[in-house]
Write an enzyme that holds these catalytic residues in place. Structure first.
Site, PDB file in Angstrom:
ATOM      1  N   GLU A 159       0.831  -1.218   0.000  1.00 43.60           N
ATOM      2  CA  GLU A 159       0.000   0.000   0.000  1.00 43.60           C
ATOM      3  C   GLU A 159       0.856   1.255   0.000  1.00 43.60           C
ATOM      4  O   GLU A 159       1.827   1.363   0.750  1.00 43.60           O
ATOM      5  CB  GLU A 159      -0.895  -0.022   1.254  1.00 43.60           C
ATOM      6  CG  GLU A 159      -2.240   0.601   1.022  1.00 43.60           C
ATOM      7  CD  GLU A 159      -3.055  -0.169  -0.010  1.00 43.60           C
ATOM      8  OE1 GLU A 159      -2.998   0.201  -1.202  1.00 43.60           O
ATOM      9  OE2 GLU A 159      -3.746  -1.115   0.372  1.00 43.60           O
TER      10      GLU A 159
ATOM     11  N   GLY B 230     -16.473   5.405  -3.507  1.00 43.19           N
ATOM     12  CA  GLY B 230     -15.859   5.804  -2.232  1.00 43.19           C
ATOM     13  C   GLY B 230     -15.476   4.630  -1.349  1.00 43.19           C
ATOM     14  O   GLY B 230     -15.242   4.791  -0.154  1.00 43.19           O
TER      15      GLY B 230
ATOM     16  N   LEU C 212     -12.254   0.658  -3.613  1.00 39.15           N
ATOM     17  CA  LEU C 212     -12.123  -0.496  -4.518  1.00 39.15           C
ATOM     18  C   LEU C 212     -11.974  -0.024  -5.972  1.00 39.15           C
ATOM     19  O   LEU C 212     -12.197  -0.782  -6.909  1.00 39.15           O
ATOM     20  CB  LEU C 212     -13.317  -1.443  -4.370  1.00 39.15           C
ATOM     21  CG  LEU C 212     -13.520  -2.046  -2.964  1.00 39.15           C
ATOM     22  CD1 LEU C 212     -14.762  -2.942  -2.918  1.00 39.15           C
ATOM     23  CD2 LEU C 212     -12.302  -2.849  -2.508  1.00 39.15           C
ATOM     24  N   SER C 213     -11.637   1.242  -6.137  1.00 39.53           N
ATOM     25  CA  SER C 213     -11.280   1.802  -7.449  1.00 39.53           C
ATOM     26  C   SER C 213     -12.413   1.844  -8.460  1.00 39.53           C
ATOM     27  O   SER C 213     -12.261   1.402  -9.603  1.00 39.53           O
ATOM     28  CB  SER C 213     -10.113   1.032  -8.072  1.00 39.53           C
ATOM     29  OG  SER C 213      -8.985   1.206  -7.294  1.00 39.53           O
ATOM     30  N   SER C 214     -13.538   2.431  -8.040  1.00 42.74           N
ATOM     31  CA  SER C 214     -14.610   2.610  -9.016  1.00 42.74           C
ATOM     32  C   SER C 214     -14.145   3.535 -10.133  1.00 42.74           C
ATOM     33  O   SER C 214     -14.471   3.320 -11.305  1.00 42.74           O
ATOM     34  CB  SER C 214     -15.858   3.175  -8.345  1.00 42.74           C
ATOM     35  OG  SER C 214     -15.542   4.350  -7.630  1.00 42.74           O
ATOM     36  N   SER C 215     -13.351   4.558  -9.805  1.00 47.69           N
ATOM     37  CA  SER C 215     -12.957   5.492 -10.869  1.00 47.69           C
ATOM     38  C   SER C 215     -12.061   4.801 -11.891  1.00 47.69           C
ATOM     39  O   SER C 215     -12.234   5.006 -13.090  1.00 47.69           O
ATOM     40  CB  SER C 215     -12.310   6.760 -10.299  1.00 47.69           C
ATOM     41  OG  SER C 215     -11.181   6.454  -9.548  1.00 47.69           O
TER      42      SER C 215
ATOM     43  N   GLU D 237      -7.222  10.096 -14.608  1.00 46.06           N
ATOM     44  CA  GLU D 237      -7.441  10.248 -13.159  1.00 46.06           C
ATOM     45  C   GLU D 237      -6.655  11.459 -12.640  1.00 46.06           C
ATOM     46  O   GLU D 237      -7.156  12.260 -11.850  1.00 46.06           O
ATOM     47  CB  GLU D 237      -6.990   8.970 -12.451  1.00 46.06           C
ATOM     48  CG  GLU D 237      -7.103   8.991 -10.941  1.00 46.06           C
ATOM     49  CD  GLU D 237      -8.485   8.628 -10.416  1.00 46.06           C
ATOM     50  OE1 GLU D 237      -9.261   8.007 -11.153  1.00 46.06           O
ATOM     51  OE2 GLU D 237      -8.774   8.980  -9.252  1.00 46.06           O
TER      52      GLU D 237
ATOM     53  N   ASP E 203      -4.112   0.842  -9.664  1.00 49.07           N
ATOM     54  CA  ASP E 203      -5.552   0.610  -9.812  1.00 49.07           C
ATOM     55  C   ASP E 203      -5.943   0.368 -11.263  1.00 49.07           C
ATOM     56  O   ASP E 203      -6.670  -0.576 -11.588  1.00 49.07           O
ATOM     57  CB  ASP E 203      -6.352   1.818  -9.290  1.00 49.07           C
ATOM     58  CG  ASP E 203      -6.043   2.120  -7.845  1.00 49.07           C
ATOM     59  OD1 ASP E 203      -5.380   1.295  -7.188  1.00 49.07           O
ATOM     60  OD2 ASP E 203      -6.465   3.195  -7.375  1.00 49.07           O
TER      61      ASP E 203
HETATM   62  C1  GLA Z   1      -4.992   4.746  -4.575  1.00 47.34           C
HETATM   63  C2  GLA Z   1      -4.163   5.084  -5.819  1.00 47.34           C
HETATM   64  C3  GLA Z   1      -3.146   3.991  -6.125  1.00 47.34           C
HETATM   65  C4  GLA Z   1      -2.338   3.622  -4.887  1.00 47.34           C
HETATM   66  C5  GLA Z   1      -3.249   3.384  -3.683  1.00 47.34           C
HETATM   67  C6  GLA Z   1      -2.472   3.188  -2.406  1.00 47.34           C
HETATM   68  O1  GLA Z   1      -5.812   3.651  -4.802  1.00 47.34           O
HETATM   69  O2  GLA Z   1      -4.994   5.282  -6.940  1.00 47.34           O
HETATM   70  O3  GLA Z   1      -2.313   4.394  -7.188  1.00 47.34           O
HETATM   71  O4  GLA Z   1      -1.368   4.592  -4.619  1.00 47.34           O
HETATM   72  O5  GLA Z   1      -4.136   4.467  -3.476  1.00 47.34           O
HETATM   73  O6  GLA Z   1      -1.746   2.012  -2.449  1.00 47.34           O
END
Ligand code: GLA
Length: 375
Positions: A22, A110, A113-116, A148, A160
Site C-alpha cells: 500500500e 468511495g 475499490l477503485s470505481s474510478s 485520473e 488501480d
Molecule cells: C490509490 C491510488 C493507487 C495507490 C493506492 C495506495 O488507490 O490510486 O495508485 O497509490 O491508493 O496504495
C-alpha cells in the site's frame, strides 16, 4: 433496465482489491492487487454522429459530448471521468467515433475499490472497441491513469488502472510499478477466504491528503539521493540503507519513508508466503501493514482502525488491514472459510457498537480485468 440487444458491445473493467503493497506504487514498488467481479460495465453502439451520448443505470440524467470538444467537460459532476478518458485516448492519437453508451457501475463509490479506475478503463476499452480498434491493455491503463490525474486531480500511481485492465480470474498480480512487469500467482488461500468490508464512513479531503503523502515520499527520495546517488525511487532503498541514513530525514518524512521501505519488504514476504501456501504468515503480514499505515503513514483513521482491529480480534481471522488509498473505504480480512458468516456478524456488530456506522461485507470474487463481448 438495459436491453442488451439494443447495443453492439458489452465492455467491462474491474474494481480491484489490493492484497498488500500500500502506497508504494508511486514509489516504484512491487504491489499485489487483484481484479474483482465488482465491475463497471459499458453497453455501447455506434450512432453515426460526431457525439457521444452517455447515460447510466443508476442516474436519471444523461450527457452528450462533442467529439471535437472532449477537453471541455472537466466541470461536469457526472460524466467528467468518461469525458476525460475519451479525451486522453483521443489525445494519444486514437480514433473516437460517435456512439451511445450506458454505464452500469457495480463498484461501490468511495469504497477504496477503485470505481474510478473501473470507469476510466472500461470507457476507453469500449470507445476503442466501437471504433473498430484493437487495444493494448497496458496502454489503456496508462491513459486511464492520466485521466485520473487530470480529471480527478489525484496524483495516483498505476496500480488501480493496471489491475482494472489486466487482472486475471483467480489470480493475485505481482506488479512491478517501476518496470510495469507483471506476473500472476494463483490466489490459493487453503481453508481461508478473503472478506472485504466497507466501513461506510463518508470521507473528505482524500485527494489532497493522498497528494500530500506522495509529496512527502518525493521529499524523502530527494534527500536520500544525496547519499545514495544510484537510487531512482524510494523502493530502491534497502532496509539496511534506510537504517543507515534515516536520520537525514525530518521526523514526519522519516516515518513515511519507513513505511514505504518496510511495505516493499512485506510484499516480498507475502509473495514467498503465498507461494509456500503459508496463509497464516500472509495474515500476519496484513496485520503489520495495517499497523504501519496507522502509525507511520497515517492513512487509516478512527473507523478503519476500529474495523481492522475488530476483525483481528475474532478467533477465525488471521489477518486484516485497510486496503486502497485510505482515509476510509474497505478492509480485507483472511478468515477461516467455515466461519465466515459468524465472523461477518461479529464484525458488523462490533463496528456498529463502537462507531455508530453500519459496515457492509461485499460478495465478490477475483476476476478478469477488461472483458469485451459482442452482443
Ligand atoms: C490509490 C491510488 C493507487 C495507490 C493506492 C495506495 O488507490 O490510486 O495508485 O497509490 O491508493 O496504495
Amino acid at each position: 433496465m438495459i436491453d442488451p440487444k439494443q447495443y453492439t458491445y458489452k465492455v467491462s473493467a474491474a474494481g480491484r482489491v489490493n492484497i498488500i503493497g500500500e502506497h508504494i506504487d508511486y514509489c516504484g514498488g512491487k504491489v499485489m492487487p487483484a481484479a474483482l467481479s465488482l465491475a463497471n460495465t459499458v453497453y455501447i453502439r455506434p450512432n453515426g454522429t460526431d457525439r457521444i451520448n452517455l447515460s447510466w443505470t443508476t442516474l436519471p440524467d444523461s450527457v452528450t459530448f462533442e467529439i471535437g470538444k472532449l477537453g471541455e467537460y472537466k466541470h461536469l459532476a457526472y460524466g467528467k471521468y468518461q469525458a476525460g478518458s475519451a479525451y486522453l485516448w483521443q489525445r494519444a492519437g486514437h480514433k473516437i467515433v460517435g456512439c451511445d453508451m450506458v454505464q452500469d457501475c457495480k463498484v461501490p463509490f468511495g469504497s477504496g475499490l477503485s470505481s474510478s479506475a473501473a470507469i476510466e478503463v472500461s470507457t476507453i476499452a469500449a470507445l476503442a472497441t466501437v471504433a473498430g480498434e484493437s487495444f493494448d491493455k497496458v496502454e489503456v491503463a496508462l491513459t486511464a491513469q492520466a485521466a485520473e490525474r487530470e480529471y480527478a486531480g489525484v496524483n495516483c500511481g498505476i496500480m488501480d488502472q493496471y489491475a482494472s485492465a489486466c487482472g486475471k480470474k483467480g489470480m493475485a498480480m505481482l506488479l512491478d510499478c517501476k518496470t510495469l512487469e507483471c506476473s500472476y500467482l494463483p490466489l490459493e488461500l487453503g481453508g481461508y477466504s478473503m472478506v472485504i468490508t466497507d466501513c461506510k464512513k463518508p470521507h473528505n479531503l482524500v485527494e489532497s491528503r493522498y497528494n500530500e503523502r506522495r509529496a512527502e515520499t518525493e521529499e524523502a527520495l530527494k534527500i536520500l539521493q544525496g547519499v545514495l546517488p544510484n537510487i531512482t525511487c524510494l523502493a530502491d532503498v534497502s532496509q539496511e540503507q534506510f537504517t543507515t541514513y534515516r536520520n537525514l530525514l525530518p521526523e514526519v518524512i522519516q516515518r513515511r519513508a519507513l513505511h514505504v521501505v518496510n511495505e516493499c519488504a512485506r510484499v516480498r514476504q507475502a509473495e514467498e508466503a503465498l507461494r509456500a501456501g503459508d496463509i497464516l504468515k500472509l495474515g500476519k503480514i496484513l496485520n503489520e501493514s495495517h499497523e504501519s499505515l496507522k502509525t507511520l503513514y497515517e492513512t487509516t483513521g478512527f473507523e478503519p482502525d476500529v474495523l481492522a482491529e475488530a476483525a483481528q480480534s475474532h478467533p477465525a481471522c488471521i489477518g486484516s488491514r485497510l486496503t486502497g488509498g485510505g482515509f476510509g473505504g474497505c478492509t480485507i480480512s483472511l478468515v477461516e472459510s467455515a466461519r465466515v458468516d459468524e465472523f461477518e456478524s461479529y464484525l458488523l456488530e462490533q463496528y456498529h457498537k463502537k462507531t455508530g456506522y453500519t459496515a457492509v461485507c461485499y460478495k465478490t470474487e477475483i476476476s478478469d480485468g477488461i472483458t469485451v463481448e459482442k452482443l
